[in-house]
Design a protein around this motif. Structure first.
Motif, mmCIF file in Angstrom:
data_model
loop_
_atom_site.group_PDB
_atom_site.id
_atom_site.type_symbol
_atom_site.label_atom_id
_atom_site.label_comp_id
_atom_site.label_asym_id
_atom_site.label_seq_id
_atom_site.Cartn_x
_atom_site.Cartn_y
_atom_site.Cartn_z
ATOM 1 N N UNK A 24 18.147 -31.709 10.024
ATOM 2 C CA UNK A 24 18.676 -31.664 8.662
ATOM 3 C C UNK A 24 20.112 -32.177 8.593
ATOM 4 N N UNK A 25 20.893 -31.935 9.640
ATOM 5 C CA UNK A 25 22.279 -32.388 9.653
ATOM 6 C C UNK A 25 22.403 -33.896 9.591
ATOM 7 N N UNK A 26 21.400 -34.594 10.117
ATOM 8 C CA UNK A 26 21.422 -36.061 10.114
ATOM 9 C C UNK A 26 20.391 -36.636 9.148
ATOM 10 N N UNK A 27 19.674 -35.752 8.429
ATOM 11 C CA UNK A 27 18.643 -36.165 7.479
ATOM 12 C C UNK A 27 17.625 -37.081 8.154
ATOM 13 N N UNK A 28 17.146 -36.628 9.318
ATOM 14 C CA UNK A 28 16.188 -37.409 10.081
ATOM 15 C C UNK A 28 15.022 -36.540 10.534
ATOM 16 N N UNK A 29 13.923 -37.216 10.777
ATOM 17 C CA UNK A 29 12.725 -36.584 11.323
ATOM 18 C C UNK A 29 12.689 -36.933 12.817
ATOM 19 N N UNK A 30 12.536 -35.934 13.669
ATOM 20 C CA UNK A 30 12.481 -36.140 15.116
ATOM 21 C C UNK A 30 11.014 -36.153 15.522
ATOM 22 N N UNK A 31 10.611 -37.264 16.151
ATOM 23 C CA UNK A 31 9.220 -37.461 16.546
ATOM 24 C C UNK A 31 9.149 -37.436 18.069
ATOM 25 N N UNK A 32 8.227 -36.649 18.599
ATOM 26 C CA UNK A 32 7.974 -36.656 20.044
ATOM 27 C C UNK A 32 6.520 -37.028 20.260
ATOM 28 N N UNK A 33 6.304 -37.873 21.256
ATOM 29 C CA UNK A 33 4.938 -38.226 21.649
ATOM 30 C C UNK A 33 4.786 -37.956 23.134
ATOM 31 N N UNK A 34 3.574 -37.631 23.522
ATOM 32 C CA UNK A 34 3.300 -37.245 24.910
ATOM 33 C C UNK A 34 2.126 -38.054 25.446
ATOM 34 N N UNK A 35 2.284 -38.538 26.689
ATOM 35 C CA UNK A 35 1.186 -39.245 27.359
ATOM 36 C C UNK A 35 0.222 -38.194 27.893
ATOM 37 N N UNK A 36 -1.027 -38.354 27.555
ATOM 38 C CA UNK A 36 -2.042 -37.366 27.910
ATOM 39 C C UNK A 36 -2.256 -37.260 29.414
ATOM 40 N N UNK A 37 -2.131 -38.377 30.132
ATOM 41 C CA UNK A 37 -2.477 -38.378 31.554
ATOM 42 C C UNK A 37 -1.501 -37.608 32.422
ATOM 43 N N UNK A 38 -0.212 -37.623 32.079
ATOM 44 C CA UNK A 38 0.777 -36.971 32.946
ATOM 45 C C UNK A 38 1.814 -36.124 32.218
ATOM 46 N N UNK A 39 1.708 -36.026 30.903
ATOM 47 C CA UNK A 39 2.625 -35.198 30.136
ATOM 48 C C UNK A 39 3.981 -35.828 29.875
ATOM 49 N N UNK A 40 4.178 -37.100 30.262
ATOM 50 C CA UNK A 40 5.454 -37.763 29.989
ATOM 51 C C UNK A 40 5.695 -37.782 28.481
ATOM 52 N N UNK A 41 6.933 -37.534 28.077
ATOM 53 C CA UNK A 41 7.274 -37.493 26.659
ATOM 54 C C UNK A 41 8.356 -38.508 26.333
ATOM 55 N N UNK A 42 8.300 -39.007 25.120
ATOM 56 C CA UNK A 42 9.389 -39.788 24.557
ATOM 57 C C UNK A 42 9.713 -39.199 23.192
ATOM 58 N N UNK A 43 10.951 -39.348 22.806
ATOM 59 C CA UNK A 43 11.420 -38.779 21.548
ATOM 60 C C UNK A 43 12.239 -39.835 20.829
ATOM 61 N N UNK A 44 12.079 -39.886 19.517
ATOM 62 C CA UNK A 44 12.876 -40.784 18.695
ATOM 63 C C UNK A 44 13.047 -40.158 17.321
#
Length: 78
Positions: A24-44
């Motif tokens: 809310x402080x930056x008026x942004x939506x934080x999206x995280x996605x996860x790779x099913x095979x190993x649980x690796x995550x990325x966030x943007x």
């Protein structure tokens, strides 16, 4: 979170969205996605006006491709 609540990133095999968050402080939506095979995550983050699923998916595609390319280059010692 139960596994059945993960939504697949459309058009990208093996990656799923995690629950979105609000910065809310930056008026942004934080999206995280996860790779099913190993649980690796990325966030943007995207501005709140980026709200349609296909727009969010387009950004997710770019971030996932960049992550996978980076991983490939790490394996080459680049």
């Amino acid at each position: 979170m139960s596994e059945d609540l993960h939504l697949e990133v459309p058009g990208v095999d093996g990656w799923s969205y995690l629950p979105f968050e609000l910065d809310a402080g930056r008026d942004q939506r934080v999206i995280r996605v996860q790779r099913d095979s190993d649980g690796a995550e990325v966030e943007f983050s995207v501005p709140m006006f980026v709200e349609k699923g296909d727009d969010i998916a387009a950004v997710a595609h770019a971030v996932i491709r960049a992550r996978e390319r980076w991983e490939d280059l790490q394996g080459l010692g680049a």
